[in-house]
Design a protein around this motif. Structure first.
Motif, PDB file in Angstrom:
ATOM      1  N   THR A  46       0.843  -1.204   0.000  1.00  0.00           N
ATOM      2  CA  THR A  46       0.000   0.000   0.000  1.00  0.00           C
ATOM      3  C   THR A  46       0.876   1.251   0.000  1.00  0.00           C
ATOM      4  OG1 THR A  46      -0.049  -0.158   2.408  1.00  0.00           O
ATOM      5  CG2 THR A  46      -1.922  -1.080   1.221  1.00  0.00           C
ATOM      6  N   ALA A  47       0.283   2.365  -0.424  1.00  0.00           N
ATOM      7  CA  ALA A  47       1.029   3.619  -0.509  1.00  0.00           C
ATOM      8  C   ALA A  47       1.557   4.046   0.861  1.00  0.00           C
ATOM      9  CB  ALA A  47       0.138   4.714  -1.094  1.00  0.00           C
ATOM     10  N   CYS A  48       0.793   3.788   1.903  1.00  0.00           N
ATOM     11  CA  CYS A  48       1.242   4.151   3.243  1.00  0.00           C
ATOM     12  C   CYS A  48       1.562   2.867   4.013  1.00  0.00           C
ATOM     13  CB  CYS A  48       0.155   4.941   3.966  1.00  0.00           C
ATOM     14  SG  CYS A  48       0.696   5.498   5.583  1.00  0.00           S
ATOM     15  N   PRO A  49       2.757   2.805   4.613  1.00  0.00           N
ATOM     16  CA  PRO A  49       3.131   1.578   5.339  1.00  0.00           C
ATOM     17  C   PRO A  49       2.195   1.246   6.511  1.00  0.00           C
ATOM     18  CG  PRO A  49       5.044   3.027   5.075  1.00  0.00           C
ATOM     19  CD  PRO A  49       3.838   3.798   4.626  1.00  0.00           C
ATOM     20  N   THR A  50       1.332   2.194   6.920  1.00  0.00           N
ATOM     21  CA  THR A  50       0.409   1.891   8.018  1.00  0.00           C
ATOM     22  C   THR A  50      -0.715   0.953   7.568  1.00  0.00           C
ATOM     23  OG1 THR A  50      -0.844   3.883   7.509  1.00  0.00           O
ATOM     24  CG2 THR A  50       0.744   4.044   9.289  1.00  0.00           C
TER      25      THR A  50
END
Lengths: 205, 361
Positions: free
Chosen positions: B167-171
């Motif tokens: 995903t674009a954000c590691p969260t």
């Protein structure tokens, strides 16, 4: 806001005792800066537990953090990412190392580590491989793990060479057009089309 | 044209998640799961060129249309929409504020029953979300998992053996899954217990947000509880993590309501009756006040203090009195002052009508 925090009696169990005054200047009438940032210190906290009395001068945000660690209100996803990033960068990296790291760019999408740090969003799936060494501790910080254990796609997993090639080639095409290298651009366009068509027909390029 | 028809049709109906049915629906409004997915052969959305975004949009759309079992999806071009239409879809929880407010090619596909929506070019290439009324996470997962399988049969998702769905954000990496349950907790707010509850939830890595997600205020005493961790636990565990805490919160809320009934029945009855009275008779009213008063009335109905209205009506009023909904229902653009008048009229029509009916019975 902060007053409510105190009134609610929200101190975690085992928290230390404080005496807090809220004013623009200290008792001696001096305007001070927050211990942790450039803002003026409006909270003057005397810690009454521990071997010695200790005076702390903090801005509202840092006072809140000091008095109720981990309870500062903020939206979860990016704040925990920002927190994890900040935490990670504090550990054992010199300014030089950081500057070098910041300049590293993913060969597929071109994003630098600096851009990722600033925006909090990665550039392409390949970043997880290219920045692996930097991302792994960050991911552990956020999730407490680096090993996916859930669902897996039934089809061949993505991230194979031809897919990252497409991302890279499209970027190179855009650069070639911007730099008016039209012959190069037309080669790149053919190559992209070739891979796309093979992927579409089900053959693995 | 399709856009206008669709929005007009949506404005006249009520989403599946507002039905006010399903388990524990006096306190649990809805269960929702969303999955973040990306195509393996494009940069993440923020890094995309305009051509990339357009290619992703048409590519995904074409593939979704190929899925026989997903037929009947309605595609809406979010980039081409007027801002009031985008706001309408946000109020209805069919798209996120991020999708509404960003720029460039982006779209949403909605199923006819308004149970799930597929956002294209949000933070990730694809955000699949499915909502159900009441507390029903198991079925929500079963259904969204099936939709994800169908899409995956057409699309190559970015996936890494160790990190899972990329995903674009590691969260969001790993499962890419956010499990949310929306709760109505007015008694915990009145008894000032809500902060304590939230702090304990944060300690077990659960996030608490308002009705409209990140950064939104807890309007109308609605709170969304969701997982923060997405990697290292499988989907069932993540569902359990959120699902296990919900009965505890329901129990707290019920006990706070019992406490209010026992210790201050008159005050409570007075509070909900006044709220109801204002909503039935106000001549101009803000969205904020409406949410606040509807929250009291909703609790009053659940406690049997008000008998003229039903929960689905109130659930619907929460959404239909929002700014874009009022304008779409009325069919004209309205400024703040006119909206407040229109809102008061709308409330009168839907609340008084109900009480008149019961008077006649």
């Amino acid at each position: 806001m902060l007053h409510q925090l105190f009134l609610a009696g929200s101190f975690p169990a085992g928290a230390s005792l404080f005496r807090i005054t809220v004013q623009a200047t200290t008792a001696a009438g001096v305007i001070m800066k927050c211990k942790y940032c450039e803002k003026p210190a409006t909270f003057h906290i005397t810690e009454l537990t521990g071997p010695e009395m200790q005076e702390l001068h903090l801005c509202e945000d840092h006072a809140r953090e000091h008095l109720a660690p981990g309870e500062t209100e903020a939206e979860p996803s990016s704040s925990s990412l920002a927190g994890a990033l900040a935490q990670q960068l504090k550990i054992g990296q010199t300014a030089e190392e950081l500057a070098r790291l910041d300049q590293q760019a993913c060969p597929v999408c071109g994003i630098t580590f600096f851009e990722f740090r600033n925006e909090g969003r990665l550039g392409c799936p390949h970043d997880y491989i290219y920045f692996n060494a930097e991302l792994e501790p960050l991911i552990v910080n956020i999730h407490g793990s680096t090993k996916h254990v859930g669902k897996r796609p039934k089809r061949a997993a993505g991230g194979s060479d031809w897919q990252t090639d497409l991302i890279r080639l499209r970027r190179e095409l855009k650069e070639a057009i911007e730099e008016e290298r039209y012959e190069n651009a037309s080669e790149l366009r053919d190559e992209i089309r070739r891979i796309e068509e093979m992927a579409e027909s089900g053959k693995r390029p | 044209m399709e856009l206008h028809r669709t929005i007009h049709r949506l404005a006249g109906q009520c989403g599946e998640w507002l039905r006010g049915s399903g388990p524990e629906s006096d306190i649990v409004i809805s269960s929702r799961i969303r999955l973040a997915r990306n195509l393996a052969d494009f940069p993440f959305v923020r890094r995309c060129t305009d051509q990339d975004r357009a290619a992703i949009e048409s590519n995904v759309r074409e593939r979704l249309e190929r899925c026989q079992d997903l037929s009947g999806l309605i595609f809406l071009d979010v980039a081409e929409m007027e801002s009031v239409d985008r706001q309408f879809l946000v109020e209805r929880q069919l798209i996120s504020r991020e999708l509404a407010e960003s720029a460039g090619a982006r779209a949403v596909a909605i199923d006819k029953e308004e149970q799930y929506s597929l956002m294209i070019n949000e933070e990730d290439h694809l955000r699949i979300q499915l909502m159900k009324s009441g507390l029903d996470l198991e079925n929500t997962w079963a259904q969204i998992n099936e939709i994800d399988d169908l899409i995956e049969s057409q699309v190559n998702y970015g996936f890494h053996d160790e990190f899972g769905y990329l995903t674009a954000c590691p969260t969001n990496v790993g499962t890419g899954m956010r499990v949310s349950v929306m709760l109505h907790l007015p008694a915990l707010v009145i008894t000032r217990q809500i902060d304590k509850v939230f702090r304990s939830l944060q300690k077990i890595s659960l996030a608490v947000r308002g009705l409209y997600g990140e950064g939104s205020q807890a309007m109308g005493d609605f709170y969304q509880i969701s997982n923060q961790i997405t990697l290292g636990r499988d989907e069932q565990e993540l569902i359990r993590q959120v699902g296990d805490v919900v009965p505890v919160l329901i129990d707290y809320e019920r006990r706070a309501r019992e406490y209010l009934v026992r210790e201050s029945q008159k005050d409570l009855h007075d509070r909900v009756s006044r709220a109801y009275g204002i909503l039935c008779t106000a001549q101009t009213i803000s969205s904020e006040e409406t949410m606040h008063l509807l929250s009291s009335v909703r609790m009053g109905v659940n406690l049997g203090l008000i008998e003229d209205v039903e929960i689905p009506t109130i659930n619907q009023l929460f959404i239909h009195t929002q700014p874009a909904h009022l304008q779409k229902i009325r069919g004209v653009e309205l400024g703040t002052a006119d909206r407040n008048i229109e809102r008061a009229l709308y409330l009168q029509r839907h609340l008084r009508q109900k009480s008149d009916e019961s008077d006649n019975n």
